[in-house]
Motif scaffolding. Structure first.
Motif, PDB file in Angstrom:
ATOM      1  N   SER A   1       0.826  -1.216   0.000  1.00 32.86           N
ATOM      2  CA  SER A   1       0.000   0.000   0.000  1.00 32.86           C
ATOM      3  C   SER A   1       0.855   1.260   0.000  1.00 32.86           C
ATOM      4  CB  SER A   1      -0.938  -0.008   1.211  1.00 32.86           C
ATOM      5  OG  SER A   1      -0.275   0.321   2.423  1.00 32.86           O
ATOM      6  N   VAL A   2       1.978   1.230   0.722  1.00 35.63           N
ATOM      7  CA  VAL A   2       2.877   2.383   0.702  1.00 35.63           C
ATOM      8  C   VAL A   2       3.394   2.624  -0.705  1.00 35.63           C
ATOM      9  CG1 VAL A   2       5.094   3.298   1.516  1.00 35.63           C
ATOM     10  CG2 VAL A   2       3.570   2.099   3.111  1.00 35.63           C
TER      11      VAL A   2
ATOM     12  N   GLY B   1       8.155   6.052  -2.103  1.00 36.88           N
ATOM     13  CA  GLY B   1       9.504   5.486  -2.109  1.00 36.88           C
ATOM     14  C   GLY B   1      10.218   5.582  -0.779  1.00 36.88           C
ATOM     15  N   ALA B   2       9.507   6.010   0.263  1.00 44.02           N
ATOM     16  CA  ALA B   2      10.132   6.169   1.575  1.00 44.02           C
ATOM     17  C   ALA B   2      10.624   4.828   2.120  1.00 44.02           C
ATOM     18  CB  ALA B   2       9.145   6.793   2.553  1.00 44.02           C
ATOM     19  N   PRO B   3      11.702   4.839   2.884  1.00 44.78           N
ATOM     20  CA  PRO B   3      12.195   3.590   3.464  1.00 44.78           C
ATOM     21  C   PRO B   3      11.170   2.951   4.406  1.00 44.78           C
ATOM     22  CG  PRO B   3      13.845   5.330   3.620  1.00 44.78           C
ATOM     23  CD  PRO B   3      12.573   5.981   3.191  1.00 44.78           C
ATOM     24  N   VAL B   4      11.039   1.636   4.297  1.00 47.99           N
ATOM     25  CA  VAL B   4      10.195   0.851   5.197  1.00 47.99           C
ATOM     26  C   VAL B   4      11.095  -0.204   5.832  1.00 47.99           C
ATOM     27  CG1 VAL B   4       8.205  -0.670   5.419  1.00 47.99           C
ATOM     28  CG2 VAL B   4       8.150   1.230   3.767  1.00 47.99           C
TER      29      VAL B   4
ATOM     30  N   HIS C   1       9.292  -5.471  -2.298  1.00 49.53           N
ATOM     31  CA  HIS C   1       8.697  -4.138  -2.132  1.00 49.53           C
ATOM     32  C   HIS C   1       9.716  -3.149  -1.584  1.00 49.53           C
ATOM     33  CE1 HIS C   1       4.667  -5.375  -3.175  1.00 49.53           C
ATOM     34  NE2 HIS C   1       4.619  -6.272  -2.210  1.00 49.53           N
ATOM     35  N   ASP C   2      10.999  -3.519  -1.651  1.00 52.09           N
ATOM     36  CA  ASP C   2      12.089  -2.667  -1.190  1.00 52.09           C
ATOM     37  C   ASP C   2      11.969  -2.358   0.296  1.00 52.09           C
ATOM     38  OD1 ASP C   2      14.477  -1.339  -1.565  1.00 52.09           O
ATOM     39  OD2 ASP C   2      13.512   0.571  -2.072  1.00 52.09           O
ATOM     40  N   VAL C   3      11.618  -3.374   1.081  1.00 52.94           N
ATOM     41  CA  VAL C   3      11.540  -3.250   2.530  1.00 52.94           C
ATOM     42  C   VAL C   3      12.836  -3.776   3.138  1.00 52.94           C
ATOM     43  CG1 VAL C   3      10.339  -4.039   4.618  1.00 52.94           C
ATOM     44  CG2 VAL C   3       9.028  -3.440   2.563  1.00 52.94           C
ATOM     45  N   SER C   4      13.428  -3.017   4.033  1.00 53.61           N
ATOM     46  CA  SER C   4      14.673  -3.411   4.687  1.00 53.61           C
ATOM     47  C   SER C   4      14.365  -4.271   5.906  1.00 53.61           C
ATOM     48  CB  SER C   4      15.465  -2.179   5.118  1.00 53.61           C
ATOM     49  OG  SER C   4      15.787  -1.377   3.993  1.00 53.61           O
TER      50      SER C   4
END
Length: 308
Positions: free
Chosen positions: A25-26, A35-38, A59-62
Protein backbone atom coordinates in the motif's frame (compact mmCIF):
# COMPACT_ATOMS: atom_id res chain seq x y z
CA UNK A 1 9.69 17.81 3.32
CA UNK A 2 11.10 15.89 6.26
CA UNK A 3 12.96 12.63 5.73
CA UNK A 4 10.79 9.80 7.07
CA UNK A 5 11.19 6.10 7.72
CA UNK A 6 8.28 3.71 8.34
CA UNK A 7 8.64 0.98 10.96
CA UNK A 8 6.63 -2.26 11.01
CA UNK A 9 6.84 -5.39 13.13
CA UNK A 10 6.60 -8.73 11.31
CA UNK A 11 6.09 -12.07 13.03
CA UNK A 12 4.92 -15.51 12.08
CA UNK A 13 1.18 -15.81 11.50
CA UNK A 14 -1.33 -13.10 10.57
CA UNK A 15 1.27 -10.33 10.66
CA UNK A 16 2.92 -11.82 7.58
CA UNK A 17 0.04 -11.20 5.17
CA UNK A 18 -0.80 -7.92 6.89
CA UNK A 19 2.74 -6.59 6.57
CA UNK A 20 2.93 -7.51 2.91
CA UNK A 21 -0.30 -5.62 2.22
CA UNK A 22 0.91 -2.62 4.20
CA UNK A 23 4.20 -2.47 2.31
CA UNK A 24 2.39 -2.77 -1.00
CA UNK A 25 0.00 0.00 0.00
CA UNK A 26 2.88 2.38 0.70
CA UNK A 27 4.40 1.69 -2.69
CA UNK A 28 1.05 1.91 -4.51
CA UNK A 29 -0.78 4.80 -2.84
CA UNK A 30 1.92 6.66 -0.90
CA UNK A 31 2.28 9.47 -3.43
CA UNK A 32 5.36 11.56 -2.68
CA UNK A 33 6.22 9.09 0.10
CA UNK A 34 5.74 5.93 -1.97
CA UNK A 35 9.50 5.49 -2.11
CA UNK A 36 10.13 6.17 1.58
CA UNK A 37 12.20 3.59 3.46
CA UNK A 38 10.19 0.85 5.20
CA UNK A 39 11.87 -1.26 7.89
CA UNK A 40 10.49 -4.68 8.84
CA UNK A 41 11.58 -5.76 12.33
CA UNK A 42 11.67 -9.44 13.23
CA UNK A 43 12.83 -11.46 16.22
CA UNK A 44 14.35 -14.97 16.12
CA UNK A 45 11.73 -16.38 18.49
CA UNK A 46 8.77 -15.68 16.17
CA UNK A 47 10.40 -15.04 12.81
CA UNK A 48 8.21 -15.12 9.67
CA UNK A 49 8.85 -17.42 6.73
CA UNK A 50 11.64 -16.84 4.23
CA UNK A 51 8.99 -16.44 1.54
CA UNK A 52 7.43 -13.55 3.44
CA UNK A 53 10.76 -11.80 3.83
CA UNK A 54 11.55 -12.31 0.15
CA UNK A 55 8.21 -10.79 -0.83
CA UNK A 56 8.82 -7.84 1.49
CA UNK A 57 12.23 -7.38 -0.09
CA UNK A 58 10.52 -7.21 -3.47
CA UNK A 59 8.70 -4.14 -2.13
CA UNK A 60 12.09 -2.67 -1.19
CA UNK A 61 11.54 -3.25 2.53
CA UNK A 62 14.67 -3.41 4.69
CA UNK A 63 14.88 -6.31 7.15
CA UNK A 64 16.13 -5.70 10.69
CA UNK A 65 16.40 -8.67 13.04
CA UNK A 66 16.43 -7.73 16.72
CA UNK A 67 16.80 -9.97 19.73
CA UNK A 68 14.04 -8.50 21.83
CA UNK A 69 14.97 -9.87 25.22
CA UNK A 70 13.04 -7.50 27.47
CA UNK A 71 10.82 -9.23 30.07
CA UNK A 72 8.08 -6.76 29.16
CA UNK A 73 7.15 -8.14 25.72
CA UNK A 74 3.91 -9.83 26.68
CA UNK A 75 1.48 -9.19 25.12
CA UNK A 76 3.40 -9.00 21.80
CA UNK A 77 1.98 -5.57 20.89
CA UNK A 78 4.52 -4.16 23.36
CA UNK A 79 7.27 -5.05 20.90
CA UNK A 80 6.51 -1.86 18.99
CA UNK A 81 7.95 0.18 21.86
CA UNK A 82 11.34 -1.54 21.77
CA UNK A 83 11.46 -1.52 17.96
CA UNK A 84 10.74 2.21 17.85
CA UNK A 85 13.36 3.01 20.49
CA UNK A 86 16.01 1.01 18.61
CA UNK A 87 15.13 2.80 15.36
CA UNK A 88 15.44 6.18 17.04
CA UNK A 89 18.93 5.28 18.27
CA UNK A 90 20.19 3.70 15.06
CA UNK A 91 18.43 5.23 12.03
CA UNK A 92 19.02 8.70 10.69
CA UNK A 93 15.63 9.84 9.37
CA UNK A 94 14.27 13.11 10.65
CA UNK A 95 10.88 11.50 11.34
CA UNK A 96 10.13 7.90 12.31
CA UNK A 97 6.61 6.47 12.06
CA UNK A 98 5.56 3.18 13.58
CA UNK A 99 2.63 1.64 11.73
CA UNK A 100 0.52 -1.30 12.91
CA UNK A 101 0.63 -4.13 10.38
CA UNK A 102 -3.18 -4.43 10.21
CA UNK A 103 -3.45 -1.09 8.41
CA UNK A 104 -3.02 0.27 4.89
CA UNK A 105 -2.16 3.62 3.35
CA UNK A 106 -4.58 4.77 0.67
CA UNK A 107 -3.07 8.20 -0.02
CA UNK A 108 0.03 10.30 0.61
CA UNK A 109 0.46 10.71 4.41
CA UNK A 110 1.83 14.22 3.96
CA UNK A 111 0.82 15.27 7.49
CA UNK A 112 3.73 13.19 8.76
CA UNK A 113 6.26 15.38 6.94
CA UNK A 114 4.98 18.80 8.03
CA UNK A 115 6.95 21.03 10.37
CA UNK A 116 6.03 22.38 13.78
CA UNK A 117 5.37 19.22 15.81
CA UNK A 118 7.37 16.71 17.82
CA UNK A 119 4.84 13.87 17.84
CA UNK A 120 1.94 13.04 15.54
CA UNK A 121 -0.80 10.73 16.75
CA UNK A 122 -4.57 10.37 17.14
CA UNK A 123 -6.75 9.95 20.25
CA UNK A 124 -8.23 6.57 21.13
CA UNK A 125 -11.68 5.77 19.84
CA UNK A 126 -13.62 5.35 23.08
CA UNK A 127 -13.53 6.72 26.60
CA UNK A 128 -14.12 3.26 28.05
CA UNK A 129 -11.38 0.76 29.02
CA UNK A 130 -8.33 2.75 30.16
CA UNK A 131 -9.54 6.32 29.61
CA UNK A 132 -10.32 8.79 32.38
CA UNK A 133 -12.72 11.72 32.18
CA UNK A 134 -11.05 13.23 35.25
CA UNK A 135 -11.89 13.33 38.98
CA UNK A 136 -14.55 10.80 39.87
CA UNK A 137 -13.75 8.45 37.00
CA UNK A 138 -12.91 4.89 38.13
CA UNK A 139 -9.65 5.03 36.15
CA UNK A 140 -8.55 8.41 37.53
CA UNK A 141 -6.44 7.02 40.42
CA UNK A 142 -4.54 4.88 37.94
CA UNK A 143 -3.75 7.87 35.73
CA UNK A 144 -2.60 9.89 38.73
CA UNK A 145 -0.23 7.06 39.63
CA UNK A 146 1.11 6.96 36.04
CA UNK A 147 1.69 10.72 36.06
CA UNK A 148 3.46 10.49 39.41
CA UNK A 149 5.78 7.67 38.35
CA UNK A 150 6.68 9.33 35.05
CA UNK A 151 7.08 12.82 36.50
CA UNK A 152 4.34 14.28 34.31
CA UNK A 153 3.55 17.92 35.08
CA UNK A 154 0.80 18.57 32.52
CA UNK A 155 -2.53 16.75 32.44
CA UNK A 156 -4.01 17.58 29.01
CA UNK A 157 -7.33 16.36 27.63
CA UNK A 158 -8.40 15.16 24.18
CA UNK A 159 -11.67 14.20 22.50
CA UNK A 160 -12.05 10.54 21.57
CA UNK A 161 -12.62 9.77 17.91
CA UNK A 162 -15.66 7.48 18.19
CA UNK A 163 -17.78 8.36 21.24
CA UNK A 164 -16.50 12.00 21.31
CA UNK A 165 -15.83 12.04 25.03
CA UNK A 166 -13.37 14.38 26.76
CA UNK A 167 -10.69 12.31 28.48
CA UNK A 168 -7.15 12.72 29.74
CA UNK A 169 -4.89 12.69 26.69
CA UNK A 170 -4.68 9.06 25.66
CA UNK A 171 -3.65 7.96 22.18
CA UNK A 172 -4.16 5.13 19.71
CA UNK A 173 -0.74 3.87 18.64
CA UNK A 174 -1.82 2.22 15.38
CA UNK A 175 0.01 5.09 13.67
CA UNK A 176 2.41 7.31 15.57
CA UNK A 177 5.26 9.47 14.38
CA UNK A 178 7.98 11.29 16.26
CA UNK A 179 10.73 13.69 15.37
CA UNK A 180 13.88 11.73 16.03
CA UNK A 181 15.70 14.66 17.63
CA UNK A 182 13.09 14.80 20.41
CA UNK A 183 14.05 11.35 21.76
CA UNK A 184 10.42 10.42 22.40
CA UNK A 185 10.64 6.78 21.35
CA UNK A 186 13.50 6.11 23.74
CA UNK A 187 11.55 7.90 26.46
CA UNK A 188 8.60 5.64 25.57
CA UNK A 189 10.73 2.56 26.18
CA UNK A 190 11.96 3.93 29.50
CA UNK A 191 8.43 4.83 30.58
CA UNK A 192 7.05 1.39 29.75
CA UNK A 193 9.79 -0.34 31.71
CA UNK A 194 9.36 2.03 34.65
CA UNK A 195 5.61 1.37 34.84
CA UNK A 196 6.09 -2.39 34.71
CA UNK A 197 8.87 -2.37 37.28
CA UNK A 198 6.72 -0.29 39.62
CA UNK A 199 3.79 -2.67 39.21
CA UNK A 200 1.72 0.13 37.71
CA UNK A 201 0.15 -2.11 35.08
CA UNK A 202 -3.40 -1.56 33.88
CA UNK A 203 -5.80 -4.48 34.23
CA UNK A 204 -5.53 -4.95 30.46
CA UNK A 205 -1.75 -5.09 29.85
CA UNK A 206 -2.33 -4.93 26.09
CA UNK A 207 -2.98 -1.21 26.60
CA UNK A 208 0.28 -0.47 28.40
CA UNK A 209 2.15 0.82 25.36
CA UNK A 210 -0.61 3.41 24.83
CA UNK A 211 -0.60 4.39 28.50
CA UNK A 212 3.18 4.84 28.43
CA UNK A 213 2.99 6.88 25.21
CA UNK A 214 0.38 9.16 26.81
CA UNK A 215 2.68 9.77 29.75
CA UNK A 216 5.66 10.53 27.53
CA UNK A 217 3.97 13.19 25.41
CA UNK A 218 1.71 14.80 28.02
CA UNK A 219 4.21 17.56 28.81
CA UNK A 220 4.69 18.46 25.13
CA UNK A 221 0.99 18.48 24.34
CA UNK A 222 1.24 21.81 22.52
CA UNK A 223 3.75 20.22 20.12
CA UNK A 224 1.60 17.13 19.41
CA UNK A 225 -0.05 17.09 16.01
CA UNK A 226 -3.45 15.44 16.30
CA UNK A 227 -3.85 13.60 13.02
CA UNK A 228 -7.01 14.30 10.98
CA UNK A 229 -9.98 11.94 10.74
CA UNK A 230 -8.58 10.50 7.50
CA UNK A 231 -5.68 8.92 9.40
CA UNK A 232 -5.86 5.71 11.42
CA UNK A 233 -9.50 5.48 10.35
CA UNK A 234 -11.20 2.64 12.29
CA UNK A 235 -13.00 0.98 9.38
CA UNK A 236 -14.71 -1.78 11.42
CA UNK A 237 -16.21 0.93 13.68
CA UNK A 238 -17.38 3.09 10.78
CA UNK A 239 -21.03 2.74 11.79
CA UNK A 240 -20.23 4.19 15.25
CA UNK A 241 -18.39 7.28 13.98
CA UNK A 242 -19.93 10.78 14.04
CA UNK A 243 -21.94 12.01 11.02
CA UNK A 244 -19.70 13.07 8.17
CA UNK A 245 -16.77 11.00 9.37
CA UNK A 246 -18.71 7.74 9.03
CA UNK A 247 -19.52 8.54 5.39
CA UNK A 248 -15.97 9.08 4.16
CA UNK A 249 -15.10 6.87 1.19
CA UNK A 250 -11.88 4.95 0.78
CA UNK A 251 -10.57 7.42 -1.80
CA UNK A 252 -10.98 10.19 0.82
CA UNK A 253 -8.97 8.36 3.46
CA UNK A 254 -5.20 8.37 3.96
CA UNK A 255 -4.61 5.53 6.41
CA UNK A 256 -7.10 2.80 7.33
CA UNK A 257 -7.10 0.42 10.31
CA UNK A 258 -9.01 -2.76 9.47
CA UNK A 259 -7.88 -4.84 12.49
CA UNK A 260 -8.38 -8.60 12.18
CA UNK A 261 -11.36 -8.19 9.87
CA UNK A 262 -9.14 -8.11 6.78
CA UNK A 263 -8.97 -11.89 7.28
CA UNK A 264 -12.76 -12.26 7.09
CA UNK A 265 -14.18 -13.20 3.66
CA UNK A 266 -16.55 -10.50 2.43
CA UNK A 267 -15.47 -7.96 5.06
CA UNK A 268 -15.63 -4.88 2.81
CA UNK A 269 -19.21 -5.66 1.86
CA UNK A 270 -20.17 -5.90 5.56
CA UNK A 271 -19.00 -2.37 6.42
CA UNK A 272 -21.80 0.10 7.21
CA UNK A 273 -22.56 2.65 5.90
CA UNK A 274 -21.70 0.80 2.66
CA UNK A 275 -18.50 1.75 0.90
CA UNK A 276 -18.53 2.78 -2.75
CA UNK A 277 -17.44 -0.40 -4.51
CA UNK A 278 -16.62 1.52 -7.68
CA UNK A 279 -13.52 3.31 -6.40
CA UNK A 280 -9.99 2.24 -7.29
CA UNK A 281 -9.12 1.81 -3.61
CA UNK A 282 -12.11 -0.46 -2.98
CA UNK A 283 -11.28 -2.66 -5.94
CA UNK A 284 -7.62 -2.79 -4.90
CA UNK A 285 -8.49 -3.95 -1.40
CA UNK A 286 -11.20 -6.34 -2.58
CA UNK A 287 -8.66 -8.10 -4.79
CA UNK A 288 -6.38 -8.66 -1.77
CA UNK A 289 -8.92 -9.54 0.93
CA UNK A 290 -9.36 -11.87 2.67
CA UNK A 291 -5.85 -12.18 3.99
CA UNK A 292 -4.50 -15.54 5.11
CA UNK A 293 -5.19 -17.25 7.37
CA UNK A 294 -8.90 -16.49 7.05
CA UNK A 295 -11.26 -16.25 10.01
CA UNK A 296 -14.83 -17.48 10.28
CA UNK A 297 -16.93 -15.45 12.69
CA UNK A 298 -19.70 -12.83 12.57
CA UNK A 299 -18.62 -9.30 11.77
CA UNK A 300 -19.21 -7.77 15.20
CA UNK A 301 -19.63 -4.12 14.30
CA UNK A 302 -22.01 -4.84 11.42
CA UNK A 303 -24.15 -6.87 13.79
CA UNK A 304 -24.17 -4.08 16.36
CA UNK A 305 -25.26 -1.61 13.68
CA UNK A 306 -28.15 -3.87 12.71
CA UNK A 307 -29.30 -3.76 16.31
CA UNK A 308 -29.24 0.06 16.36
Amino acid sequence: MASIGFLIRVARGKLEAQSLLLAESVRTWGGALSGAPVYAFTSPDDSPSEETMERLSAHDVSHVELRLDSPYRDPPVLNKVFVSAWAERELEHEVLAFVDSDTVFLDDPRELTLDGWLAATKPVGNSRTAGSTGPGDPNEPYWQRVYELLGVRSWPFVTTTVDRARIRAYWNTGLIAARRSAGLFQAWEEALVRLFEAGCVFKKPVLMEQVAWAGVIADIHDRVRILPEEYNYPLPKRTLLPPGVRDLELDELVHVHYHRWGHLPGFLGEVRPPLDSGTDRYRWLEERFPLTPTIDEPFRWARRSAGG
